[in-house]
Write an enzyme that holds these catalytic residues in place. Structure first.
Site, PDB file in Angstrom:
ATOM      1  N   LYS A 148     -11.183  -9.405 -32.009  1.00 16.04           N
ATOM      2  CA  LYS A 148     -11.561 -10.555 -31.199  1.00 16.04           C
ATOM      3  C   LYS A 148     -12.884 -10.252 -30.496  1.00 16.04           C
ATOM      4  O   LYS A 148     -13.200  -9.083 -30.335  1.00 16.04           O
ATOM      5  CB  LYS A 148     -10.461 -10.883 -30.179  1.00 16.04           C
ATOM      6  CG  LYS A 148     -10.224  -9.763 -29.144  1.00 16.04           C
ATOM      7  CD  LYS A 148     -10.062 -10.278 -27.761  1.00 16.04           C
ATOM      8  CE  LYS A 148     -11.339 -10.336 -26.997  1.00 16.04           C
ATOM      9  NZ  LYS A 148     -11.529  -9.322 -25.965  1.00 16.04           N
ATOM     10  N   HIS A 178      -4.886  -7.570 -29.687  1.00 19.15           N
ATOM     11  CA  HIS A 178      -4.033  -6.396 -29.483  1.00 19.15           C
ATOM     12  C   HIS A 178      -2.900  -6.651 -28.494  1.00 19.15           C
ATOM     13  O   HIS A 178      -1.930  -5.915 -28.454  1.00 19.15           O
ATOM     14  CB  HIS A 178      -4.863  -5.166 -29.103  1.00 19.15           C
ATOM     15  CG  HIS A 178      -5.326  -5.128 -27.683  1.00 19.15           C
ATOM     16  ND1 HIS A 178      -6.442  -5.787 -27.244  1.00 19.15           N
ATOM     17  CD2 HIS A 178      -4.828  -4.493 -26.591  1.00 19.15           C
ATOM     18  CE1 HIS A 178      -6.610  -5.549 -25.953  1.00 19.15           C
ATOM     19  NE2 HIS A 178      -5.645  -4.777 -25.519  1.00 19.15           N
ATOM     20  N   LYS A 182       1.562  -5.181 -27.995  1.00 20.50           N
ATOM     21  CA  LYS A 182       2.163  -4.493 -26.842  1.00 20.50           C
ATOM     22  C   LYS A 182       3.669  -4.752 -26.837  1.00 20.50           C
ATOM     23  O   LYS A 182       4.103  -5.898 -26.943  1.00 20.50           O
ATOM     24  CB  LYS A 182       1.560  -5.007 -25.527  1.00 20.50           C
ATOM     25  CG  LYS A 182       0.103  -4.586 -25.319  1.00 20.50           C
ATOM     26  CD  LYS A 182      -0.409  -5.086 -23.974  1.00 20.50           C
ATOM     27  CE  LYS A 182      -1.915  -4.911 -23.870  1.00 20.50           C
ATOM     28  NZ  LYS A 182      -2.361  -3.673 -23.289  1.00 20.50           N
ATOM     29  N   GLU A 216      -7.935  -6.338 -13.495  1.00 25.71           N
ATOM     30  CA  GLU A 216      -8.393  -4.961 -13.749  1.00 25.71           C
ATOM     31  C   GLU A 216      -9.184  -4.475 -12.557  1.00 25.71           C
ATOM     32  O   GLU A 216      -9.937  -5.249 -11.977  1.00 25.71           O
ATOM     33  CB  GLU A 216      -9.351  -4.938 -14.953  1.00 25.71           C
ATOM     34  CG  GLU A 216      -8.716  -5.331 -16.244  1.00 25.71           C
ATOM     35  CD  GLU A 216      -9.712  -5.309 -17.406  1.00 25.71           C
ATOM     36  OE1 GLU A 216     -10.845  -4.830 -17.246  1.00 25.71           O
ATOM     37  OE2 GLU A 216      -9.333  -5.800 -18.475  1.00 25.71           O
ATOM     38  N   ASP A 235     -13.475 -13.546 -23.072  1.00 28.13           N
ATOM     39  CA  ASP A 235     -13.031 -12.168 -23.291  1.00 28.13           C
ATOM     40  C   ASP A 235     -11.512 -12.034 -23.180  1.00 28.13           C
ATOM     41  O   ASP A 235     -10.895 -11.301 -23.948  1.00 28.13           O
ATOM     42  CB  ASP A 235     -13.711 -11.256 -22.258  1.00 28.13           C
ATOM     43  CG  ASP A 235     -13.379  -9.794 -22.466  1.00 28.13           C
ATOM     44  OD1 ASP A 235     -13.485  -9.328 -23.615  1.00 28.13           O
ATOM     45  OD2 ASP A 235     -13.009  -9.106 -21.487  1.00 28.13           O
ATOM     46  N   HIS A 240      -6.151 -13.235 -25.298  1.00 26.06           N
ATOM     47  CA  HIS A 240      -4.909 -12.598 -24.850  1.00 26.06           C
ATOM     48  C   HIS A 240      -4.024 -13.502 -23.985  1.00 26.06           C
ATOM     49  O   HIS A 240      -2.824 -13.576 -24.175  1.00 26.06           O
ATOM     50  CB  HIS A 240      -5.231 -11.338 -24.045  1.00 26.06           C
ATOM     51  CG  HIS A 240      -6.157 -10.390 -24.750  1.00 26.06           C
ATOM     52  ND1 HIS A 240      -6.097 -10.160 -26.099  1.00 26.06           N
ATOM     53  CD2 HIS A 240      -7.157  -9.604 -24.291  1.00 26.06           C
ATOM     54  CE1 HIS A 240      -7.024  -9.275 -26.437  1.00 26.06           C
ATOM     55  NE2 HIS A 240      -7.691  -8.923 -25.361  1.00 26.06           N
ATOM     56  N   LYS A 340     -12.293  -8.870 -13.577  1.00 23.94           N
ATOM     57  CA  LYS A 340     -12.680  -7.457 -13.490  1.00 23.94           C
ATOM     58  C   LYS A 340     -12.922  -7.153 -12.022  1.00 23.94           C
ATOM     59  O   LYS A 340     -13.245  -8.049 -11.233  1.00 23.94           O
ATOM     60  CB  LYS A 340     -13.973  -7.223 -14.271  1.00 23.94           C
ATOM     61  CG  LYS A 340     -13.849  -7.611 -15.743  1.00 23.94           C
ATOM     62  CD  LYS A 340     -13.936  -6.414 -16.631  1.00 23.94           C
ATOM     63  CE  LYS A 340     -13.818  -6.754 -18.089  1.00 23.94           C
ATOM     64  NZ  LYS A 340     -12.865  -5.899 -18.811  1.00 23.94           N
TER      65      LYS A 340
HETATM   66  C1  BG6 Z   1     -10.137  -6.438 -24.296  1.00 24.76           C
HETATM   67  C2  BG6 Z   1     -11.234  -6.969 -23.450  1.00 24.76           C
HETATM   68  O1  BG6 Z   1      -9.853  -7.293 -25.362  1.00 24.76           O
HETATM   69  O2  BG6 Z   1      -8.965  -6.294 -23.502  1.00 24.76           O
HETATM   70  C3  BG6 Z   1     -11.497  -6.064 -22.276  1.00 24.76           C
HETATM   71  O3  BG6 Z   1     -12.412  -7.099 -24.232  1.00 24.76           O
HETATM   72  C4  BG6 Z   1     -10.232  -5.837 -21.500  1.00 24.76           C
HETATM   73  O4  BG6 Z   1     -12.511  -6.590 -21.425  1.00 24.76           O
HETATM   74  C5  BG6 Z   1      -9.120  -5.385 -22.422  1.00 24.76           C
HETATM   75  O5  BG6 Z   1     -10.473  -4.836 -20.529  1.00 24.76           O
HETATM   76  C6  BG6 Z   1      -7.798  -5.291 -21.722  1.00 24.76           C
HETATM   77  O6  BG6 Z   1      -6.876  -4.714 -22.590  1.00 24.76           O
HETATM   78  P1  BG6 Z   1      -5.743  -3.764 -22.042  1.00 24.76           P
HETATM   79  O7  BG6 Z   1      -4.925  -3.424 -23.251  1.00 24.76           O
HETATM   80  O8  BG6 Z   1      -6.406  -2.586 -21.437  1.00 24.76           O
HETATM   81  O9  BG6 Z   1      -4.996  -4.591 -21.052  1.00 24.76           O
END
Ligand code: BG6
Length: 490
Positions: A148, A178, A182, A216, A235, A240, A340
């Protein structure tokens, strides 16, 4: 299940994704003896490394993670699988060399090509692989994993799709998100479809609203190059968080087969009420972090990050209010939020229930007003399930207070695999269930496109929030009532 022998070629193997996620996930599978015995891994990137230097680099990443506890036997097995090929930019002969290498014996003929490169490079790499004959399925299968974001908006996603179709059939394409790998995300489905208890409540009669958050504490790290053109909505939310929403909201699928599952997810995305350009203000909020204190340390604001344009209005925080116009969810807002440099690392789904129809006990609550029930599913870092209920406070008076039933279901001896480990195995097994179908990608772009368009036009102002906070206060304007508020810490 015994997996086919195969060759995994990773483009962009020296990059952030590969170092942080792919190499560690593959090694985790190696330690658990879950990789196909005959898996060969070919790393490709622009830098020139000889074999030993590359192996040293891979081992260095893994030593950094496991330190002295590293499984040396697994590390040796893992290193034996690796090859490296430099593909310097503009070197047109490189794909000829790649073809010679892959077809010259020693590499299993089933091939996975993983695009861990900048999204802008996907079409060119697939084109070059196709022209070099490396995507033709003679003597083995060929699969391509596309990271992605799949496109930049609806139109560019469709253009990317057409360029992939020149060389690939749909079953060869694995669009990865991804989050679907999870365990805690898959648990949303288990929670809903393996427990009858919830189903009668899982609708607009009982649910007031749903919140899906990913926060985050870190900033954009060294990814300004990508992030400046992406922003938080593209993003995290287009991919997600909308995927999480589909799992919370979808109808029970006919089976867990890839097509049945994705049919239901697409239906949810298509039922989301379109945000019109005029309603963007009421449905979307964006912000950007300024400097602040994170974990006791001063950190710079977004505009001071390396590679960020001085007047950038790229959002590092985004929140949306969405409605799903179908029978189950009529009138229930779904609030999605990500940022972020927020106060905590936390991903969670919080479901707030309505108040009882007759609130007999509202005067008795020690907080002075009635408290609704909540169900909270922690995705990370706490994989937990919490249910908030009202109970009587012990003592002579009829007072009530909130009790949190808190079930952390992760046990210490549970196997712990990263999302990428599970998805990489799925690709090698040819299982598409947890990969996105093109109609899902398109439907998700349709949800965010109007917001992106309006934000792209409003280039002279963005709300800011101090790094280390919970985001801009203005985001509360998305709520319809005073008694609705963001749930922060679980
Ligand atoms: C990614 C984003 O797809 O997912 C990032 O590009 C983000 O910006 C990340 O930090 C978060 O993934 P995870 O698995 O760390 O929650």
């Amino acid at each position: 299940k015994i997996l086919d022998a195969c060759t995994l070629t990773i483009f962009g193997v020296g990059g952030n994704l590969s170092q942080r996620k792919l190499i560690p996930a593959l090694f985790r599978l190696e330690m658990a003896m879950r990789l196909p015995e005959q898996l060969v891994i070919l790393g490709c990137d622009i830098a020139v490394h000889d074999h030993d230097a590359w192996i040293g680099f891979v081992a260095g990443i893994l030593h950094g993670i496991y330190q002295k506890d590293i499984d040396e036997a697994a590390l040796q097995r893992f290193c034996r699988r690796w090859h490296y090929l430099a593909i310097p930019p503009g070197d047109d002969a490189a794909y000829g060399r790649l073809a010679e290498l892959l077809q010259g014996g020693g590499f299993p003929p089933n091939m996975v090509y993983y695009m861990a490169v900048r999204p802008a490079d996907y079409p060119a790499i697939v084109d070059k692989l196709g022209n070099a004959g490396l995507l033709r399925q003679n003597g083995g299968w060929r699969r391509v994993v596309i990271e992605k974001p799949f496109g930049y908006d609806l139109l560019s996603a469709q253009t990317l799709q057409s360029s992939l179709y020149k060389h690939l059939d749909e079953p060869q394409i694995y669009r990865i998100d991804h989050y679907l790998g999870k365990g805690t995300v898959q648990n949303v489905m288990v929670f809903r479809f393996a427990n009858l208890l919830l189903e009668p409540l899982w609708n607009h009669h009982y649910i007031d609203h749903v919140q899906i958050t990913h926060s985050e504490i870190h900033g954009i790290e060294n990814r300004a190059d990508y992030y400046e053109g992406a922003g938080a909505l593209r993003d995290m939310i287009q991919s997600h968080l909308l995927q999480l929403l589909t799992l919370v909201a979808m109808e029970p699928p006919v089976s867990l087969s890839a097509e049945h599952l994705r049919d239901e997810k697409v239906k949810v995305l298509k039922s989301i009420r379109p945000i019109t350009q005029n309603s963007v203000h009421a449905h979307a909020f964006r912000g950007q972090y300024s400097d602040g204190i994170v974990e006791g340390k001063s950190v710079p604001g977004y505009l001071e990050e390396k590679g960020v344009a001085p007047e950038s209005v790229t959002e590092t925080y985004a929140a949306l209010k969405l409605f799903i116009d179908n029978w189950r969810w009529a009138g229930v807002p779904f609030y999605l939020r990500t940022g972020k440099r927020l106060a905590e690392n936390s991903s969670a789904i919080c479901i707030r229930f309505k108040n009882p129809p007759q609130d007999l006990l509202h005067r008795n609550n020690h907080q002075g007003h009635s408290q609704p029930n909540w169900i909270m599913l922690g995705i990370q870092p706490n994989d937990c399930l919490k249910v908030e209920l009202q109970v009587k406070v012990p003592g002579l008076d009829l007072l009530t207070r909130t009790l949190s039933l808190d079930a952390t279901y992760h046990k210490d001896n549970d196997d712990d695999f990263d999302a990428y480990a599970s998805l990489l195995l799925d690709v090698m097994q040819g299982d598409h269930s947890l990969f996105l179908r093109m109609d899902e990608v398109e439907a998700a772009w349709r949800v965010v496109d109007p917001v992106l368009k309006v934000w792209a036009m409003e280039r002279d102002f963005i709300n800011t929030y101090p790094a280390g906070s919970w985001g801009p206060r203005g985001t509360y304007r998305l709520f319809d009532r005073d008694d609705q508020f963001w749930r922060h810490s679980l």
